[in-house]
Design an enzyme around this catalytic site. Structure first.
Site, PDB file in Angstrom:
ATOM      1  N   ASP A 102      14.421  -4.029  40.537  1.00 20.74           N
ATOM      2  CA  ASP A 102      13.019  -4.237  39.906  1.00 20.74           C
ATOM      3  C   ASP A 102      12.084  -4.161  40.701  1.00 20.74           C
ATOM      4  OD1 ASP A 102      14.632  -5.203  37.943  1.00 20.74           O
ATOM      5  OD2 ASP A 102      14.570  -7.210  38.262  1.00 20.74           O
TER       6      ASP A 102
HETATM    7  N1  URA Z   1      19.060  -8.100  39.156  1.00 21.65           N
HETATM    8  C1  URA Z   1      17.886  -8.258  38.881  1.00 21.65           C
HETATM    9  O1  URA Z   1      17.817  -9.258  37.932  1.00 21.65           O
HETATM   10  N2  URA Z   1      16.883  -7.555  39.331  1.00 21.65           N
HETATM   11  C2  URA Z   1      17.205  -6.748  40.462  1.00 21.65           C
HETATM   12  O2  URA Z   1      16.187  -6.081  40.798  1.00 21.65           O
HETATM   13  C3  URA Z   1      18.546  -6.481  40.728  1.00 21.65           C
HETATM   14  C4  URA Z   1      19.207  -6.972  39.981  1.00 21.65           C
END
Ligand code: URA
Length: 246
Positions: A102
Protein backbone atom coordinates in the site's frame (compact mmCIF):
# COMPACT_ATOMS: atom_id res chain seq x y z
CA UNK A 1 5.38 -18.84 -28.07
CA UNK A 2 2.07 -17.56 -26.74
CA UNK A 3 1.73 -13.80 -26.64
CA UNK A 4 1.18 -13.59 -22.88
CA UNK A 5 4.37 -15.60 -22.20
CA UNK A 6 6.28 -13.39 -24.64
CA UNK A 7 5.08 -10.26 -22.81
CA UNK A 8 6.13 -11.76 -19.48
CA UNK A 9 9.60 -12.48 -20.89
CA UNK A 10 9.73 -8.86 -22.05
CA UNK A 11 9.21 -7.83 -18.43
CA UNK A 12 6.02 -6.00 -19.39
CA UNK A 13 3.94 -7.72 -16.74
CA UNK A 14 3.36 -11.09 -15.14
CA UNK A 15 1.67 -13.61 -17.42
CA UNK A 16 -1.68 -13.00 -15.72
CA UNK A 17 -1.47 -9.23 -15.99
CA UNK A 18 -0.32 -9.63 -19.59
CA UNK A 19 -3.68 -11.26 -20.34
CA UNK A 20 -5.45 -8.13 -19.13
CA UNK A 21 -3.17 -5.89 -21.18
CA UNK A 22 -3.96 -8.01 -24.26
CA UNK A 23 -7.71 -8.08 -23.56
CA UNK A 24 -7.67 -4.29 -23.17
CA UNK A 25 -6.46 -3.99 -26.77
CA UNK A 26 -3.12 -2.43 -25.83
CA UNK A 27 -1.01 -4.93 -27.75
CA UNK A 28 -0.24 -5.01 -31.45
CA UNK A 29 1.55 -7.73 -33.38
CA UNK A 30 3.01 -6.50 -36.66
CA UNK A 31 0.78 -3.44 -36.47
CA UNK A 32 -2.50 -5.29 -35.80
CA UNK A 33 -4.31 -5.05 -32.47
CA UNK A 34 -4.54 -8.53 -30.94
CA UNK A 35 -7.02 -9.39 -28.20
CA UNK A 36 -7.07 -13.21 -28.48
CA UNK A 37 -5.06 -15.21 -25.94
CA UNK A 38 -4.08 -17.97 -28.37
CA UNK A 39 -1.91 -15.73 -30.56
CA UNK A 40 1.59 -17.12 -31.17
CA UNK A 41 4.60 -14.86 -31.75
CA UNK A 42 8.23 -15.46 -32.67
CA UNK A 43 11.47 -13.50 -32.88
CA UNK A 44 10.57 -11.95 -36.25
CA UNK A 45 7.30 -10.45 -35.03
CA UNK A 46 7.14 -6.83 -33.93
CA UNK A 47 5.18 -6.68 -30.69
CA UNK A 48 4.17 -3.31 -29.26
CA UNK A 49 2.47 -2.36 -26.00
CA UNK A 50 0.80 1.06 -26.03
CA UNK A 51 2.58 1.68 -29.34
CA UNK A 52 6.07 0.96 -27.95
CA UNK A 53 8.04 -2.06 -29.21
CA UNK A 54 8.95 -4.64 -26.56
CA UNK A 55 11.59 -7.41 -26.69
CA UNK A 56 12.44 -10.22 -24.28
CA UNK A 57 14.87 -9.08 -21.60
CA UNK A 58 18.24 -10.77 -21.77
CA UNK A 59 19.65 -9.10 -18.70
CA UNK A 60 17.57 -10.18 -15.70
CA UNK A 61 17.59 -7.78 -12.78
CA UNK A 62 16.44 -8.52 -9.21
CA UNK A 63 16.37 -5.76 -6.63
CA UNK A 64 15.33 -5.45 -3.00
CA UNK A 65 14.20 -1.97 -2.00
CA UNK A 66 13.09 -0.61 1.35
CA UNK A 67 9.96 1.16 0.15
CA UNK A 68 9.22 4.29 2.15
CA UNK A 69 5.63 5.06 3.15
CA UNK A 70 4.10 7.68 0.85
CA UNK A 71 5.47 6.18 -2.37
CA UNK A 72 3.44 4.12 -4.86
CA UNK A 73 4.60 0.58 -5.51
CA UNK A 74 3.43 0.67 -9.14
CA UNK A 75 5.81 1.32 -12.05
CA UNK A 76 4.09 4.54 -13.09
CA UNK A 77 1.27 6.83 -11.98
CA UNK A 78 -1.02 8.88 -14.19
CA UNK A 79 -1.42 11.40 -11.35
CA UNK A 80 2.33 12.06 -11.20
CA UNK A 81 2.88 10.69 -7.69
CA UNK A 82 6.31 9.30 -6.83
CA UNK A 83 6.69 5.61 -7.72
CA UNK A 84 9.09 3.15 -6.18
CA UNK A 85 10.95 2.54 -9.46
CA UNK A 86 11.81 6.28 -9.52
CA UNK A 87 13.99 5.61 -6.48
CA UNK A 88 16.22 3.19 -8.42
CA UNK A 89 18.76 5.28 -10.27
CA UNK A 90 21.34 3.99 -12.73
CA UNK A 91 19.36 0.92 -13.86
CA UNK A 92 18.21 1.24 -17.45
CA UNK A 93 15.98 -1.84 -17.68
CA UNK A 94 12.24 -1.35 -17.10
CA UNK A 95 11.52 -2.60 -13.62
CA UNK A 96 8.24 -3.78 -12.12
CA UNK A 97 7.29 -4.50 -8.52
CA UNK A 98 6.73 -8.11 -7.46
CA UNK A 99 3.26 -7.65 -5.96
CA UNK A 100 2.24 -4.50 -4.18
CA UNK A 101 2.55 -2.67 -0.90
CA UNK A 102 0.00 0.00 0.00
CA UNK A 103 0.96 3.63 -0.46
CA UNK A 104 1.22 3.99 3.32
CA UNK A 105 3.07 0.67 3.92
CA UNK A 106 6.87 0.64 4.05
CA UNK A 107 9.46 -2.13 3.84
CA UNK A 108 10.63 -4.98 1.68
CA UNK A 109 9.59 -4.85 -1.95
CA UNK A 110 11.18 -6.73 -4.84
CA UNK A 111 11.64 -5.15 -8.25
CA UNK A 112 12.51 -7.05 -11.39
CA UNK A 113 12.27 -7.14 -15.17
CA UNK A 114 11.66 -10.92 -15.05
CA UNK A 115 7.96 -11.46 -15.60
CA UNK A 116 8.15 -15.22 -14.97
CA UNK A 117 9.83 -14.63 -11.59
CA UNK A 118 7.02 -12.22 -10.71
CA UNK A 119 4.41 -14.70 -11.84
CA UNK A 120 5.88 -17.46 -9.66
CA UNK A 121 6.24 -15.35 -6.56
CA UNK A 122 2.83 -13.72 -6.74
CA UNK A 123 0.69 -16.63 -7.91
CA UNK A 124 -1.70 -17.51 -5.04
CA UNK A 125 -1.10 -21.24 -5.46
CA UNK A 126 2.55 -20.87 -4.37
CA UNK A 127 1.53 -19.40 -0.99
CA UNK A 128 4.74 -17.51 -0.27
CA UNK A 129 4.86 -16.38 3.38
CA UNK A 130 5.11 -12.64 3.91
CA UNK A 131 6.04 -11.12 7.27
CA UNK A 132 4.86 -7.72 8.50
CA UNK A 133 5.56 -5.64 11.56
CA UNK A 134 2.44 -3.73 12.55
CA UNK A 135 1.99 -1.08 15.18
CA UNK A 136 -1.61 -1.71 16.26
CA UNK A 137 -4.05 0.09 18.50
CA UNK A 138 -4.37 -1.71 21.85
CA UNK A 139 -3.02 -5.19 22.49
CA UNK A 140 -4.23 -8.36 20.74
CA UNK A 141 -4.96 -11.26 23.11
CA UNK A 142 -4.77 -15.05 22.88
CA UNK A 143 -8.27 -15.22 21.38
CA UNK A 144 -7.13 -12.92 18.56
CA UNK A 145 -4.08 -15.10 17.94
CA UNK A 146 -6.37 -18.15 17.68
CA UNK A 147 -8.68 -16.37 15.23
CA UNK A 148 -5.69 -15.59 13.01
CA UNK A 149 -4.59 -19.22 13.20
CA UNK A 150 -8.08 -20.42 12.23
CA UNK A 151 -8.50 -17.94 9.36
CA UNK A 152 -10.10 -14.54 9.81
CA UNK A 153 -13.33 -13.95 7.87
CA UNK A 154 -12.94 -10.98 5.50
CA UNK A 155 -15.52 -9.40 3.22
CA UNK A 156 -13.95 -11.17 0.21
CA UNK A 157 -13.93 -14.59 1.91
CA UNK A 158 -11.98 -16.30 4.70
CA UNK A 159 -8.25 -15.64 4.94
CA UNK A 160 -5.91 -18.62 5.06
CA UNK A 161 -4.59 -19.45 8.55
CA UNK A 162 -2.04 -16.83 9.54
CA UNK A 163 0.27 -16.06 12.44
CA UNK A 164 -0.07 -13.18 14.88
CA UNK A 165 2.52 -12.60 17.61
CA UNK A 166 2.79 -9.62 19.94
CA UNK A 167 6.50 -8.74 19.96
CA UNK A 168 6.54 -5.39 21.79
CA UNK A 169 4.70 -2.37 23.11
CA UNK A 170 4.64 1.33 22.43
CA UNK A 171 2.69 3.14 25.13
CA UNK A 172 -0.81 1.64 25.17
CA UNK A 173 -0.31 0.15 21.68
CA UNK A 174 1.34 -3.10 20.60
CA UNK A 175 3.86 -4.10 17.99
CA UNK A 176 2.67 -7.29 16.31
CA UNK A 177 4.37 -9.61 13.86
CA UNK A 178 1.90 -10.90 11.27
CA UNK A 179 2.66 -13.67 8.79
CA UNK A 180 0.33 -14.36 5.88
CA UNK A 181 0.66 -16.40 2.71
CA UNK A 182 -1.78 -14.50 0.52
CA UNK A 183 -1.55 -11.07 -1.07
CA UNK A 184 -5.07 -9.70 -1.07
CA UNK A 185 -5.72 -6.00 -1.15
CA UNK A 186 -4.92 -4.36 2.24
CA UNK A 187 -5.12 -7.81 3.77
CA UNK A 188 -3.09 -7.28 6.95
CA UNK A 189 -4.90 -4.02 7.70
CA UNK A 190 -8.29 -5.69 7.17
CA UNK A 191 -7.38 -8.72 9.30
CA UNK A 192 -6.26 -6.53 12.19
CA UNK A 193 -9.31 -4.32 11.77
CA UNK A 194 -11.48 -7.46 12.03
CA UNK A 195 -10.08 -8.18 15.50
CA UNK A 196 -10.53 -4.50 16.52
CA UNK A 197 -6.82 -3.67 16.62
CA UNK A 198 -6.47 -1.34 13.65
CA UNK A 199 -3.07 -0.70 12.11
CA UNK A 200 -1.33 2.56 12.95
CA UNK A 201 1.83 1.73 10.97
CA UNK A 202 2.76 -1.19 8.74
CA UNK A 203 6.13 -2.41 7.45
CA UNK A 204 6.98 -5.58 5.53
CA UNK A 205 10.03 -7.27 6.97
CA UNK A 206 10.10 -10.60 5.13
CA UNK A 207 9.18 -12.11 1.79
CA UNK A 208 9.56 -15.90 1.57
CA UNK A 209 13.10 -16.73 2.58
CA UNK A 210 14.22 -13.13 2.34
CA UNK A 211 14.46 -10.63 5.19
CA UNK A 212 14.56 -6.87 4.76
CA UNK A 213 18.27 -5.96 4.75
CA UNK A 214 18.81 -3.90 7.92
CA UNK A 215 21.46 -1.88 6.04
CA UNK A 216 18.79 -0.48 3.72
CA UNK A 217 17.39 2.82 4.96
CA UNK A 218 13.93 3.75 3.60
CA UNK A 219 14.32 4.46 -0.13
CA UNK A 220 17.60 2.51 -0.43
CA UNK A 221 18.00 -0.61 -2.56
CA UNK A 222 20.45 -3.35 -3.52
CA UNK A 223 20.66 -6.16 -6.04
CA UNK A 224 19.66 -9.61 -4.80
CA UNK A 225 22.50 -12.12 -4.63
CA UNK A 226 22.09 -15.11 -7.01
CA UNK A 227 21.59 -17.46 -4.06
CA UNK A 228 18.77 -15.22 -2.78
CA UNK A 229 17.03 -15.41 -6.16
CA UNK A 230 17.44 -19.19 -6.19
CA UNK A 231 16.15 -19.55 -2.64
CA UNK A 232 13.04 -17.55 -3.48
CA UNK A 233 12.40 -19.66 -6.54
CA UNK A 234 12.82 -22.93 -4.66
CA UNK A 235 10.48 -21.66 -1.92
CA UNK A 236 7.94 -20.83 -4.63
CA UNK A 237 8.20 -24.25 -6.17
CA UNK A 238 7.22 -26.06 -3.01
CA UNK A 239 9.74 -25.91 -0.19
CA UNK A 240 7.59 -23.57 1.92
CA UNK A 241 4.17 -24.75 0.82
CA UNK A 242 1.86 -26.13 3.47
CA UNK A 243 4.16 -25.29 6.36
CA UNK A 244 4.63 -22.28 8.58
CA UNK A 245 8.34 -22.25 7.81
CA UNK A 246 9.84 -19.61 5.54
N1 URA B 1 -1.34 -5.96 3.78
C1 URA B 1 -1.75 -4.68 3.88
O1 URA B 1 -2.75 -4.40 4.52
N2 URA B 1 -1.04 -3.74 3.26
C2 URA B 1 0.09 -3.98 2.56
O2 URA B 1 0.70 -3.05 2.02
C3 URA B 1 0.51 -5.31 2.47
C4 URA B 1 -0.23 -6.29 3.10
Amino acid sequence: MRLQRYLALCGVASRRSAETIIADGRVTVNGEVVTGMGTKVGSRDVVCVDGKPVRPERNKIYIMINKPAGVLSSASDDRGRQCVVDLVEGVHERLYPVGRLDYDTSGLLLLTNDGEFTQMLTHPSFEIWKTYEALVKGEPNEGNVRRFAEGIMLDDGPALPALLTVVGHKGSNAIAEVRIREGRNRQVRRMLEAIHHPVLKLRRTGFGTLELDPELKPGAWRYLRPEEVNMLLSAATGASKGSTEK
